[in-house]
Write a protein that holds these residues in place. Structure first.
Motif, PDB file in Angstrom:
ATOM      1  N   ALA A 120      46.793  -8.457 -11.834  1.00 43.19           N
ATOM      2  CA  ALA A 120      46.929  -9.788 -10.757  1.00 43.19           C
ATOM      3  C   ALA A 120      48.557 -10.238 -11.125  1.00 43.19           C
ATOM      4  O   ALA A 120      48.584 -11.277 -10.964  1.00 43.19           O
ATOM      5  CB  ALA A 120      46.056 -10.991 -11.246  1.00 43.19           C
ATOM      6  N   GLY A 121      49.307  -9.351 -11.349  1.00 46.50           N
ATOM      7  CA  GLY A 121      50.772  -9.997 -11.748  1.00 46.50           C
ATOM      8  C   GLY A 121      51.615  -9.517 -10.409  1.00 46.50           C
ATOM      9  O   GLY A 121      51.099  -8.806  -9.324  1.00 46.50           O
ATOM     10  N   MET A 126      39.310   0.119 -10.211  1.00 47.92           N
ATOM     11  CA  MET A 126      40.671  -0.320 -10.310  1.00 47.92           C
ATOM     12  C   MET A 126      40.989  -1.342  -9.424  1.00 47.92           C
ATOM     13  O   MET A 126      40.746  -1.046  -8.122  1.00 47.92           O
ATOM     14  CB  MET A 126      41.735   0.717 -10.527  1.00 47.92           C
ATOM     15  CG  MET A 126      43.320   0.446 -10.743  1.00 47.92           C
ATOM     16  SD  MET A 126      44.345   1.773 -10.985  1.00 47.92           S
ATOM     17  CE  MET A 126      43.964   2.126 -12.814  1.00 47.92           C
ATOM     18  N   GLY A 127      41.920  -2.289  -9.597  1.00 49.96           N
ATOM     19  CA  GLY A 127      42.409  -3.344  -8.715  1.00 49.96           C
ATOM     20  C   GLY A 127      43.407  -2.742  -7.760  1.00 49.96           C
ATOM     21  O   GLY A 127      44.628  -2.311  -8.444  1.00 49.96           O
ATOM     22  N   PHE A 128      43.290  -3.185  -6.429  1.00 47.32           N
ATOM     23  CA  PHE A 128      44.513  -2.680  -5.455  1.00 47.32           C
ATOM     24  C   PHE A 128      44.419  -3.746  -4.425  1.00 47.32           C
ATOM     25  O   PHE A 128      43.385  -4.198  -4.084  1.00 47.32           O
ATOM     26  CB  PHE A 128      44.284  -1.147  -4.933  1.00 47.32           C
ATOM     27  CG  PHE A 128      44.292  -0.311  -5.984  1.00 47.32           C
ATOM     28  CD1 PHE A 128      45.502   0.637  -6.257  1.00 47.32           C
ATOM     29  CD2 PHE A 128      43.071   0.341  -6.282  1.00 47.32           C
ATOM     30  CE1 PHE A 128      45.489   1.470  -7.215  1.00 47.32           C
ATOM     31  CE2 PHE A 128      43.085   1.545  -7.168  1.00 47.32           C
ATOM     32  CZ  PHE A 128      44.164   2.055  -7.633  1.00 47.32           C
ATOM     33  N   VAL A 182      42.007 -14.314 -14.205  1.00 51.50           N
ATOM     34  CA  VAL A 182      42.774 -13.982 -13.104  1.00 51.50           C
ATOM     35  C   VAL A 182      41.904 -14.352 -11.892  1.00 51.50           C
ATOM     36  O   VAL A 182      42.641 -13.875 -10.540  1.00 51.50           O
ATOM     37  CB  VAL A 182      43.228 -12.228 -13.221  1.00 51.50           C
ATOM     38  CG1 VAL A 182      43.876 -12.187 -14.384  1.00 51.50           C
ATOM     39  CG2 VAL A 182      41.896 -11.682 -13.349  1.00 51.50           C
ATOM     40  N   GLY A 183      40.993 -14.547 -11.776  1.00 50.28           N
ATOM     41  CA  GLY A 183      39.875 -14.828 -10.606  1.00 50.28           C
ATOM     42  C   GLY A 183      39.569 -14.005  -9.672  1.00 50.28           C
ATOM     43  O   GLY A 183      39.364 -12.733 -10.186  1.00 50.28           O
ATOM     44  N   GLN A 184      39.183 -14.104  -8.581  1.00 50.03           N
ATOM     45  CA  GLN A 184      38.503 -13.135  -7.686  1.00 50.03           C
ATOM     46  C   GLN A 184      39.601 -11.957  -7.185  1.00 50.03           C
ATOM     47  O   GLN A 184      40.730 -12.145  -6.857  1.00 50.03           O
ATOM     48  CB  GLN A 184      38.063 -13.771  -6.324  1.00 50.03           C
ATOM     49  CG  GLN A 184      37.069 -12.877  -5.513  1.00 50.03           C
ATOM     50  CD  GLN A 184      36.651 -13.915  -4.404  1.00 50.03           C
ATOM     51  OE1 GLN A 184      37.302 -13.944  -3.330  1.00 50.03           O
ATOM     52  NE2 GLN A 184      35.419 -14.371  -4.632  1.00 50.03           N
ATOM     53  N   GLY A 226      52.424 -13.345 -13.957  1.00 52.57           N
ATOM     54  CA  GLY A 226      50.953 -13.286 -13.958  1.00 52.57           C
ATOM     55  C   GLY A 226      50.423 -12.217 -15.197  1.00 52.57           C
ATOM     56  O   GLY A 226      51.269 -12.064 -16.049  1.00 52.57           O
ATOM     57  N   LYS A 227      49.122 -12.113 -15.067  1.00 51.52           N
ATOM     58  CA  LYS A 227      48.322 -11.628 -16.036  1.00 51.52           C
ATOM     59  C   LYS A 227      47.440 -10.201 -15.448  1.00 51.52           C
ATOM     60  O   LYS A 227      47.319  -9.965 -14.468  1.00 51.52           O
ATOM     61  CB  LYS A 227      47.417 -12.450 -16.387  1.00 51.52           C
ATOM     62  CG  LYS A 227      48.040 -13.740 -17.086  1.00 51.52           C
ATOM     63  CD  LYS A 227      46.841 -14.911 -17.382  1.00 51.52           C
ATOM     64  CE  LYS A 227      47.948 -15.802 -18.248  1.00 51.52           C
ATOM     65  NZ  LYS A 227      48.732 -16.804 -17.519  1.00 51.52           N
ATOM     66  N   THR A 228      47.094  -9.477 -16.588  1.00 56.51           N
ATOM     67  CA  THR A 228      46.251  -8.301 -16.134  1.00 56.51           C
ATOM     68  C   THR A 228      44.673  -8.649 -17.093  1.00 56.51           C
ATOM     69  O   THR A 228      44.715  -9.687 -17.819  1.00 56.51           O
ATOM     70  CB  THR A 228      46.705  -7.183 -16.929  1.00 56.51           C
ATOM     71  OG1 THR A 228      46.843  -7.263 -18.509  1.00 56.51           O
ATOM     72  CG2 THR A 228      48.166  -6.838 -16.622  1.00 56.51           C
TER      73      THR A 228
END
Length: 447
Positions: free
Chosen positions: A182-183, A259-261, A230-232, A313-315
């Motif tokens: 989320a960075g 995985m987030g994209f 990191v939220g939604q 931001g964060k992971t």
């Protein structure tokens, strides 16, 4: 007790691993960093010295140049440096060469990714059986410890599976591994690690569902879930290294990787892939010269190492495990959160490299003290997770736990529905301006 460490590779993950190894060189001994580009190795050493991370100044920290595809040269380097532990952090194309050198010298071997061949992508499962596992008997015969996939994913998430089996569940139904960054790095488009390896992951999706392998198109199964911290975040079903061993070693009905994209990444990736710029096979130009489109794309994108200074931001990476404990249904999220800025302040790296670079050094420490010196080839989930997690807690990757009420709104539903429904719900909406391309990556303004 094993001593003296050889780190092969000089990218972002090797940078972090070298810093962490230097912090524990009283346990690990001399440290050599080796790569094709000597100046990159020397740059890592300068960073370690700048941050004052060499714990025992009496131990050597030095660099060597090596083409790790050259097995005899790698054998000579291991012998010259008297290295008893080798961490392979070069490209995944090097795995078999470095492993062969360890088999010849007796050095312990650690890597963080499955082996790849340049002309093959997303090989049929279980992929490890094509390369690494073929050498398991030789490792056992020679008493050589080889720990495969000891980064974060694969690596720590494998240990989380073992942790769930050992402490938290009597029976496991499903495991969903979730990886979100989320960075923000401030570039129009960049990958967080080697673009070539990054893009090769997303050709097709092999996943383990109902105790068998199933294949899906890339980026077509999407979920949105509320993560801790990191939220939604939007996440997509993907294939990944760890599934190939977890399907064999962990008793669960389904094991999936997500995985987030963001919409912008999906848009750029889809355009590049559709136009052929992500092909790993050579094409011939009008003048007869051959080029590999993926290598050209890699050359045009930012070096992941350059992203670190401005990353914010964060992971959040972890496993949602569903099953039963003491006769009751249970859903547990075992996870880790890292902060990009904090990682840079500590080791001059971004969090993606940090999460991948710390675990192999923890594994090396466990080999050095004998706890993980198992004298055979293993994937991380086959080892006792407790000492590994304990070291990671001390080394900058503390593990957190979140209980989730089963079947509640907070529960994660990874069941894959019919493909038509999944595709319809995986579409993205992007904002584009030819006059101002960066409009696509600026944070959305609140109304």
């Amino acid at each position: 007790m094993k001593k003296n460490l050889l780190i092969i590779g000089a990218g972002g993950v090797a940078h972090v691993a070298a810093h962490k190894a230097a912090m524990y060189n009283d346990e690990l001994g001399d440290i050599c960093i080796a790569s094709r580009t000597l100046s990159k190795c020397e740059g890592i050493i300068e960073s370690i010295q700048r941050k004052g991370h060499l714990k025992d100044p009496a131990k050597r920290l030095y660099a060597r140049q090596i083409n790790a595809l050259d097995i005899p040269a790698t054998v000579d380097l291991i012998k010259e440096t008297q290295s008893e532990i080798v961490i392979n952090l070069g490209q995944a194309f090097l795995n078999m060469s470095v492993l062969e050198a360890c088999l010849e010298t007796g050095a312990a071997y650690i890597d963080t990714a499955i082996h790849e061949e340049p002309d093959k992508v997303c090989e049929n499962p279980p992929w490890y059986a094509n390369y690494e596992w073929k050498r398991k008997d030789r490792c056992m015969e020679k008493g050589i410890t080889a720990i495969l996939g000891a980064g974060f994913d694969p690596g720590v998430v494998n240990a989380y599976c073992a942790l769930a089996v050992k402490h938290h569940f009597d029976k496991i139904e499903t495991i969903d591994i979730l990886d979100v960054n989320a960075g923000r790095h401030g570039k129009y488009f960049a990958t967080n690690f080697d673009p070539e390896i990054n893009f090769r992951e997303f050709i097709k999706v092999w996943t383990w569902i109902d105790r068998r392998w199933k294949e899906y198109p890339t980026h077509t199964v999407k979920r949105v879930w509320e993560f801790p911290v990191v939220g939604q975040q939007p996440i997509y079903l993907n294939g990944h290294d760890e599934l190939h061993s977890l399907s064999k070693n962990i008793d669960a009905d389904s094991i999936r990787f997500w995985m987030g994209f963001g919409d912008h990444y999906i848009n750029v990736f889809t355009v590049l892939r559709t136009l052929g710029f992500l092909s790993h096979l050579p094409v011939k130009l009008a003048n007869g010269q051959e080029v590999v489109p993926l290598k050209v794309t890699k050359a045009l994108l930012p070096d992941p190492m350059t992203l670190a200074p401005n990353y914010t931001g964060k992971t959040c990476i972890g496993n949602i495990v569903k099953g039963w404990k003491d006769g009751k249904r249970r859903e547990l999220f075992i996870y880790q959160v890292s902060d990009h800025k904090a990682c840079y302040e500590e080791v001059e790296s971004q969090a993606i490299s940090y999460t991948a670079g710390v675990p192999p050094v923890a594994a090396a420490r466990l080999i050095a003290n004998g706890a993980w010196d198992v004298k055979t080839m293993v994937n991380v989930e086959e080892l006792d997770p407790d000492p590994f997690i304990a070291l990671l807690d001390q080394m900058g990757l503390p593990t957190d736990y979140k209980e989730i009420e089963p079947d509640s709104p907070a529960s994660f539903n990874g069941t894959v529905r019919d493909l038509e429904t999944e595709i319809a719900e995986s579409t993205v909406t992007v904002t584009v301006s030819a006059a101002d391309p960066m409009i696509a990556v600026r944070p959305k303004q609140s109304p």
